[in-house]
Scaffold this motif. Structure first.
Motif, mmCIF file in Angstrom:
data_model
loop_
_atom_site.group_PDB
_atom_site.id
_atom_site.type_symbol
_atom_site.label_atom_id
_atom_site.label_comp_id
_atom_site.label_asym_id
_atom_site.label_seq_id
_atom_site.Cartn_x
_atom_site.Cartn_y
_atom_site.Cartn_z
ATOM 1 N N ALA A 187 12.366 -8.599 36.101
ATOM 2 C CA ALA A 187 12.599 -9.960 36.607
ATOM 3 C C ALA A 187 11.787 -10.203 37.877
ATOM 4 O O ALA A 187 11.186 -11.269 38.064
ATOM 5 N N ASP A 188 11.761 -9.198 38.761
ATOM 6 C CA ASP A 188 10.946 -9.328 39.983
ATOM 7 C C ASP A 188 9.477 -9.513 39.621
ATOM 8 O O ASP A 188 8.767 -10.311 40.246
ATOM 9 N N MET A 189 9.032 -8.759 38.627
ATOM 10 C CA MET A 189 7.629 -8.872 38.209
ATOM 11 C C MET A 189 7.351 -10.258 37.643
ATOM 12 O O MET A 189 6.296 -10.853 37.905
ATOM 13 N N ILE A 190 8.292 -10.778 36.894
ATOM 14 C CA ILE A 190 8.130 -12.131 36.341
ATOM 15 C C ILE A 190 8.101 -13.149 37.475
ATOM 16 O O ILE A 190 7.256 -14.051 37.498
ATOM 17 N N ASN A 191 9.000 -12.980 38.446
ATOM 18 C CA ASN A 191 8.957 -13.893 39.594
ATOM 19 C C ASN A 191 7.641 -13.753 40.362
ATOM 20 O O ASN A 191 7.126 -14.738 40.899
ATOM 21 N N SER A 192 7.114 -12.551 40.419
ATOM 22 C CA SER A 192 5.811 -12.344 41.077
ATOM 23 C C SER A 192 4.705 -13.075 40.314
ATOM 24 O O SER A 192 3.807 -13.672 40.906
ATOM 25 N N MET A 193 4.810 -13.036 38.982
ATOM 26 C CA MET A 193 3.806 -13.734 38.170
ATOM 27 C C MET A 193 3.949 -15.244 38.328
ATOM 28 O O MET A 193 2.949 -15.972 38.317
ATOM 29 N N LEU A 194 5.177 -15.693 38.487
ATOM 30 C CA LEU A 194 5.378 -17.139 38.690
ATOM 31 C C LEU A 194 4.843 -17.571 40.051
ATOM 32 O O LEU A 194 4.285 -18.668 40.189
ATOM 33 N N ALA A 195 4.990 -16.717 41.042
ATOM 34 C CA ALA A 195 4.400 -17.023 42.362
ATOM 35 C C ALA A 195 2.876 -17.077 42.239
ATOM 36 O O ALA A 195 2.225 -17.968 42.798
ATOM 37 N N HIS A 196 2.328 -16.144 41.495
ATOM 38 C CA HIS A 196 0.883 -16.137 41.224
ATOM 39 C C HIS A 196 0.472 -17.473 40.588
ATOM 40 O O HIS A 196 -0.516 -18.093 40.991
ATOM 41 N N TYR A 197 1.251 -17.883 39.615
ATOM 42 C CA TYR A 197 0.990 -19.170 38.949
ATOM 43 C C TYR A 197 0.988 -20.315 39.963
ATOM 44 O O TYR A 197 0.079 -21.158 39.976
ATOM 45 N N ASP A 198 1.999 -20.328 40.823
ATOM 46 C CA ASP A 198 2.081 -21.395 41.824
ATOM 47 C C ASP A 198 0.849 -21.392 42.730
ATOM 48 O O ASP A 198 0.423 -22.436 43.214
ATOM 49 N N GLN A 199 0.306 -20.222 42.984
ATOM 50 C CA GLN A 199 -0.810 -20.092 43.923
ATOM 51 C C GLN A 199 -2.173 -20.193 43.226
ATOM 52 O O GLN A 199 -3.208 -20.217 43.896
ATOM 53 N N SER A 200 -2.152 -20.247 41.906
ATOM 54 C CA SER A 200 -3.403 -20.200 41.155
ATOM 55 C C SER A 200 -4.099 -21.553 41.147
ATOM 56 O O SER A 200 -3.504 -22.568 40.788
ATOM 57 N N VAL A 201 -5.363 -21.553 41.509
ATOM 58 C CA VAL A 201 -6.111 -22.807 41.517
ATOM 59 C C VAL A 201 -6.303 -23.312 40.078
ATOM 60 O O VAL A 201 -6.491 -24.509 39.858
ATOM 61 N N GLU A 202 -6.234 -22.396 39.115
ATOM 62 C CA GLU A 202 -6.357 -22.777 37.708
ATOM 63 C C GLU A 202 -4.992 -23.058 37.080
ATOM 64 O O GLU A 202 -4.918 -23.322 35.876
ATOM 65 N N HIS A 203 -3.942 -22.951 37.889
ATOM 66 C CA HIS A 203 -2.578 -23.140 37.373
ATOM 67 C C HIS A 203 -2.330 -22.225 36.178
ATOM 68 O O HIS A 203 -1.941 -22.664 35.107
ATOM 69 N N MET A 204 -2.598 -20.958 36.395
ATOM 70 C CA MET A 204 -2.425 -19.976 35.333
ATOM 71 C C MET A 204 -1.604 -18.787 35.800
ATOM 72 O O MET A 204 -1.707 -18.368 36.959
ATOM 73 N N LEU A 205 -0.833 -18.261 34.878
ATOM 74 C CA LEU A 205 -0.177 -16.983 35.091
ATOM 75 C C LEU A 205 -1.262 -15.895 35.147
ATOM 76 O O LEU A 205 -2.381 -16.109 34.689
ATOM 77 N N PRO A 206 -0.925 -14.733 35.669
ATOM 78 C CA PRO A 206 -1.964 -13.699 35.793
ATOM 79 C C PRO A 206 -2.527 -13.238 34.455
ATOM 80 O O PRO A 206 -1.816 -13.189 33.452
ATOM 81 N N ILE A 207 -3.789 -12.916 34.466
ATOM 82 C CA ILE A 207 -4.455 -12.256 33.340
ATOM 83 C C ILE A 207 -4.531 -10.759 33.658
ATOM 84 O O ILE A 207 -3.988 -9.937 32.952
ATOM 85 N N TRP A 208 -5.188 -10.424 34.730
ATOM 86 C CA TRP A 208 -5.210 -9.035 35.236
ATOM 87 C C TRP A 208 -5.293 -9.187 36.745
ATOM 88 O O TRP A 208 -6.390 -9.354 37.291
ATOM 89 N N GLU B 266 -7.288 -12.387 41.160
ATOM 90 C CA GLU B 266 -7.312 -12.424 39.704
ATOM 91 C C GLU B 266 -8.658 -11.860 39.282
ATOM 92 O O GLU B 266 -9.702 -12.392 39.656
ATOM 93 N N THR B 267 -8.642 -10.768 38.535
ATOM 94 C CA THR B 267 -9.923 -10.179 38.113
ATOM 95 C C THR B 267 -10.451 -10.829 36.844
ATOM 96 O O THR B 267 -11.593 -10.611 36.472
ATOM 97 N N TRP B 268 -9.600 -11.604 36.142
ATOM 98 C CA TRP B 268 -9.951 -12.210 34.853
ATOM 99 C C TRP B 268 -10.376 -11.142 33.845
ATOM 100 O O TRP B 268 -11.185 -11.418 32.956
#
Lengths: 762, 762
Positions: B389-410, B416-418
């Motif tokens: 759950a913490d990891m999912i919340n971390s991914m959601l924070a990543h999403y919020d901070q993503s200029v592409e509005h994307m969840l993490p890829i890698w 984001e290394t893409w």
């Protein structure tokens, strides 16, 4: 005078002062006298763009980013503009800042600046001073290449660029993150840019400049959405090549640019509002949105002009249009730095590179202390006391964050440049403390000053403390350092005394006398000495070696530095065998002509013989005549300098304005006195250069200077009265100024007997 | 079974499970089975040094920092050690991290690492595996050059290096801020080091690595004050040359080192305690002092070992010493990443490079999602639900901070290394949601998943959505992308359905069928198609071009990727014209021999024919036999892979462990089932490889797997019972595991009739 009469007099004076300030103000806008072009041509190194008083952001056009001599980015003689960057230093001798260049273009956008000779090879544009204007808070220019009219205004942390385009299918606004004022020496190490949405961009760069490791972020909001947004990395558009995804909305690298592309209508204005932060892009956005919520260019400009009006009105003068323009431009220049250095959140980047929050004070940076301890901070102590306290608290925070446990020497945006010599934060703080500036902790400040002056690593201070001088074989600029340390030590002793620290007071008072150790009676001048007590041989009192910079003196000669005993001029006069020989020698400083007048650093001009007014070591020197009973000579030289080296023209400043020190010298000098020895109890009276000045002190009191009969011919002081009582010496008690009062000069066309045999206070 | 009997059964099972766990534990320490050297030789790319579970710091020796193949810094076959750095990736195929190398030396300190062939040309030292040991939370080695014994231990954000010296007048400890695992491609852009006091150092570097712009700070406290401290810049001591002051206590630049110098006594131990932070040196110090207030090396080691014991005891197994070592080392590897990425203050550096505070969750980084969505996160959903759950919340924070509005890829430390393909954060979240993982907001998560899957810029997802496939002429790896998108879309549809979003469910269910568009019946395989619907010609099902990386497939061939329809195996079987042809083709995958067996990326090994177990696209493939009624073939291949490609030796791992995915495959496979399709309701039963496993689920329930009569000969499943009830199909409901229960296998030496004609759930 009895105490009763004194009080009565002060009351009368205050009534008359307020009566005066009750005069109709609407017609008089001091801000209209400001000529930001002053100092932009030649050595002044000021910038013409807008900023609020002591602000964090300074929007201004850059005509050059490589010449060491164009340290502010703008040289009036240049005929092309590279673009408009967000931060600038005022009057420094070394370039830095010029962060984030914005430049409108039409047609296929250029990505390199191009050269001055061939501006069409890049985004650079020709412009004409006929299509350029500048006033406090406002700058405007028409770019000849694109036909775009660019207007700038700025507040505390945020500013606006308004660009008015012709109809064009291919208009664009370039942001060059790679642009800084490099002096061909500094460079952008890394940068990052992010297109937050269709009208917002943020970015960052890390600059290895004069400030070794400087982080700056920006945020930009555009008044209309981009038709197209493009990031350029190393000259190529950042796109996804279908191999491994890369976003075209963000990029990092050492060489980044951003292009906002538009199809514009005829006369369409696009506004970019901008802010900076040393902490984060997030804070830059907060700074921007807090300060400029809307899009009203004029509103921001007027708000900033109102701020300037408030600051400038701290001194009201009578004089000609030219005198007022010169005076208020000087006051404007004196109020450009130090610069606000904290975000709207209170956060700032500390010297330790951690993010700090300024608690209970406002944090400032850009402390050009070797310059500004002389007259700028003493001026602040009178009319910017709250800011002076904030600046002192900022210096104490710097001290807390310093790995060397030192107050700033020359600090710049979270960096210590270690530029110039001495430990002159001491005099600034001591002078403020003794002048009654409130708002900082004297015990904490004293501790910081003392620790700084006892540093075992810095510039052979420890050897100096042990030996009594800085030995030339161990340290460059050993004589200048010894002399300036001795003066700084005098200040520390004054504060120790005031705080009841007897042992410290004795210790530093003893160090203050160290200047005597380097006076060589055989040549009658200051001279380098090695650690065994041997004089530096051969000795040439006019020697200055710019090529290596290795010398016993700092940006000067023995002939110039031998006058540097501001805290014990009687002692110096004694060493020079009395007033007669002292003044003879002083005369020759102004008349000495060397075959090679080009010696010395080329940007130190304002030369009268070997008196170089364009650099600070000379700034107190003319006033030494007043100590020696020849005030008329001071009057002549002061008048000469004011008339020939100041004015309302771009080339009016003879030397680097040095964050306001050149200007502050002028302001004090105009009012007839100067802080020869900040930290002492006296200003030294010279000769007033304006008819009347009314100074609204920070403590609520008012000080008035009248120079009766002053004219271009009546430059000599005939008599001086303080609060109606004549004084026959040139020593104006600081307390007499800060408690409010009237200083009245009677001026005449010939030297008088006034103060020709003064008692010098020790 | 009536509900009453069901409840009774569960009760009995739980009593028996707790009876078991009540057995004397003192004698059994699971942590003792961990062999951190597993995977350090060859392709595994694990590291042998200590770290706490999912920790922010990973101290480990580096034997290499230039080889792409030595991505974790340590290769068991190397005979020299460069030093000990603070951060490491576990099992990735690309090098990065290896921040801040510490290395003890004697004599005149070397400032370059030297070469493997000539370690004496630098600070590198020879060592022997005979004088090296590693266990969970502890590493020890004797450096032959200096005779110094180095021991490492580590906690969450801080660790310790204990160096035991011989008597030496010239001992030193080097910190190389320039060291990172570069793969000859990455570099340190800038760094800063500061000697805070006589036993404390902080530092920073900005690395342009796999993570494009990565900031890391460290703090180090030494157990005894330096006899001398020296900063080295570009190979030269940073000193003041008496010209312009520079502090010798701090420096910035691209190439910095620090030397702590000592005169040591015989057998003197010097401890350096260390912490990292991505936010600031201040936070690194806070992390250090909070976690390791004292100097007790053993205390920290034991604390970390206790943490590992707690994590490892989530699964208890029966088996041989070798089986236990292999199993618990796999569990250890599965629990190394993702990594904690927030300071003790709660602050962390976000993807937008702003400093954020994790509110209500713990922030993690290092999301190798193309790998870990397969089995690692499904494992977490069972036994690390809170962290998941913490990891999912971390991914959601990543999403919020993503200029592409994307969840993490890698994602990797604020970057984001893409790297790799797909949008597999979706399956991770959907699987967790459907498995009952609590602690994140499903609505917010769904919004993020959907937005990610609809991104108009990323990897031609938009074209895929419109056309039904990714056209090969527009996008590299078009077939793999199409297939993986389709699977991800299946997951999204599942969550949409569960959330009652009918339209979305239908839309994504339709996209989930897109795999069919790339199945070419003429070749019976998946094949590239252009935007006009034309097949990619010529077509070689075994084609793999490593040299350009441009291909229709991702790290594989059509022959391998044609099996990638985890969410609709019946559909794939139908496309392949029924189970018979399906299994024949599947057989040939394992038996296909190509002349050139070196094709493909060299670090993908574990090859059985064209089945490459060393890379993730193969991981679900063996289990497809279970769908097709030939479970005995799965049993054979699973047994073969487990026995030949896993073990307790340094070279036991056949491919990159990929942040635990290789290990998680093993863990599930041992227990007899595998999440072929995370996000679905079923695991697929294969064949168990250990006799018994007791799984303590995060929800408090216990799941037990018994494999009766399992032996090296009895590898075939004869029958399966779930909670005592026989099942004749290989589909184990996820709910049956998560609600607790017993899965019992009867094993035998020959293939049985079990599950040879299963009903496949759709």
């Amino acid at each position: 005078m009895t105490q009763f009469f004194q009080l009565l007099l002060i009351l009368v004076l205050q009534i008359s002062a307020s009566a005066e300030s009750a005069a109709p103000k609407e017609s008089v806008r001091l801000v209209d006298y400001v000529r930001p072009f002053v100092g932009t041509q030649g050595e002044g190194n000021t910038y013409p763009g807008p900023s609020a008083p002591f602000s964090m952001i300074q929007l201004s056009p850059d005509t050059d980013n490589e010449l060491w001599e164009t340290a502010s980015g703008y040289e009036y003689s240049d005929s092309t503009i590279m673009g408009f960057s967000l931060t600038h230093l005022s009057g420094t001798g070394i370039p830095d800042l010029g962060d984030f260049l914005f430049m409108p273009q039409i047609g296929n956008p250029k990505l390199v600046p191009g050269t001055k000779a061939d501006p069409d090879s890049g985004y650079r544009s020709r412009y004409s001073h006929d299509e350029e204007e500048s006033s406090a808070g406002y700058y405007k220019v028409k770019l000849q290449k694109s036909g775009v009219t660019v207007e700038l205004t700025a507040g505390e942390r945020a500013g606006m660029i308004r660009m008015t385009f012709r109809a064009n299918a291919e208009a664009s606004i370039l942001t060059d993150l790679h642009h800084v004022l490099t002096g061909k020496k500094w460079k952008v190490i890394w940068s990052y840019v992010r297109v937050e949405n269709n009208s917002t961009v943020t970015g960052f760069h890390l600059v290895n400049g004069w400030a070794k490791e400087r982080y700056l972020y920006f945020a930009a909001r555009y008044s209309r959405p981009f038709d197209k947004a493009e990031i350029i990395g190393d000259g190529q558009p950042v796109i996804y090549n279908t191999y491994r995804f890369r976003s075209d909305k963000e990029a990092s690298g050492a060489n980044l640019q951003f292009l906002a592309k538009y199809k514009t209508r005829e006369s369409e204005s696009i506004i970019v509002k901008l802010a900076v932060s040393a902490v984060s892009a997030e804070n830059a956005l907060k700074n921007l949105d807090a300060e400029i919520p809307g899009w009203n260019f004029e509103e921001l400009r007027d708000k900033t002009r109102t701020k300037w009006e408030r600051e400038l009105s701290r001194i009201e003068i009578e004089g000609s249009q030219e005198e007022k323009e010169t005076f208020y431009t000087s006051l404007y220049h004196a109020f450009l730095a130090p610069n606000l250095y904290e975000d709207i959140t209170g956060e700032y980047r500390g010297l330790d590179q951690n993010i700090h929050r300024a608690e209970g004070f406002t944090n400032y940076t850009v402390f050009s202390l070797w310059d500004t301890y002389r007259a700028t901070h003493p001026l602040f102590a009178l009319i910017q006391a709250q800011r002076d306290a904030d600046m002192i608290n900022s210096m104490l925070a710097h001290y807390d964050q310093s790995v060397e446990h030192m107050l700033p020497i020359w600090s710049l945006q979270g960096n210590e440049t270690w530029c110039m010599i001495g430990y002159h934060a001491g005099p600034v703080i001591v002078d403020a403390y003794l002048k009654g500036v409130k708002g900082f902790d004297p015990a904490r400040a004293y501790e910081a000053i003392k620790t700084t002056a006892m540093n075992p690593n810095y510039d052979n201070v420890a050897t100096y403390a042990k030996l009594g001088w800085v030995p030339f074989e161990k340290e460059n600029q050993s004589v200048s350092k010894t002399l300036e340390y001795a003066y700084d030590d005098f200040c520390i002793a004054q504060m120790a005394k005031a705080l009841g620290k007897k042992d410290d007071a004795n210790y530093f008072a003893k160090r203050a006398a160290n200047y005597k150790n380097l006076f060589d009676p055989s040549v009658g001048l200051m001279r380098g000495k090695d650690s065994h007590g041997e004089w530096h041989t051969p000795f040439n009192p006019h020697f200055y070696d710019e090529s290596t910079g290795v010398n016993d003196f700092t940006e000067g000669t023995s002939w110039q530095y031998s006058w540097y005993v501001p805290h014990d001029v009687p002692g110096l006069i004694a060493l020079m065998k009395g007033k007669e020989q002292f003044t003879e020698k002083l005369d020759s400083l102004f008349t000495f002509r060397e075959a090679d007048q080009s010696k010395g650093v080329s940007d130190i001009q304002g030369r009268i013989g070997e008196y170089w007014h364009g650099n600070e070591p000379s700034h107190h020197v003319i006033y030494l005549y007043s100590y020696a009973g020849q005030p008329w000579k001071a009057a002549e030289r002061l008048h000469e300098v004011v008339k020939s080296q100041y004015g309302n023209k771009p080339n009016s400043l003879s030397g680097n304005d040095d964050c306001g020190q050149m200007s502050a010298w002028y302001l004090f000098t105009c009012m007839g006195f100067y802080p020869v020895c900040p930290g002492s109890e006296y200003y030294v009276i010279g000769a007033p250069q304006i008819r009347k000045a009314t100074v609204h002190l920070s403590n609520g009191k008012t000080f008035v200077m009248n120079a009766n009969n002053l004219s271009d011919k009546n430059i000599y002081v005939q008599s001086v009265a303080l609060n109606g009582k004549k004084i026959d010496h040139p020593f104006l008690p600081c307390s007499a100024v800060s408690s409010g009062g009237i200083l009245t000069f009677e001026m005449g066309p010939e030297p008088s007997k006034w103060s020709t045999n003064p008692q010098i206070p020790k």
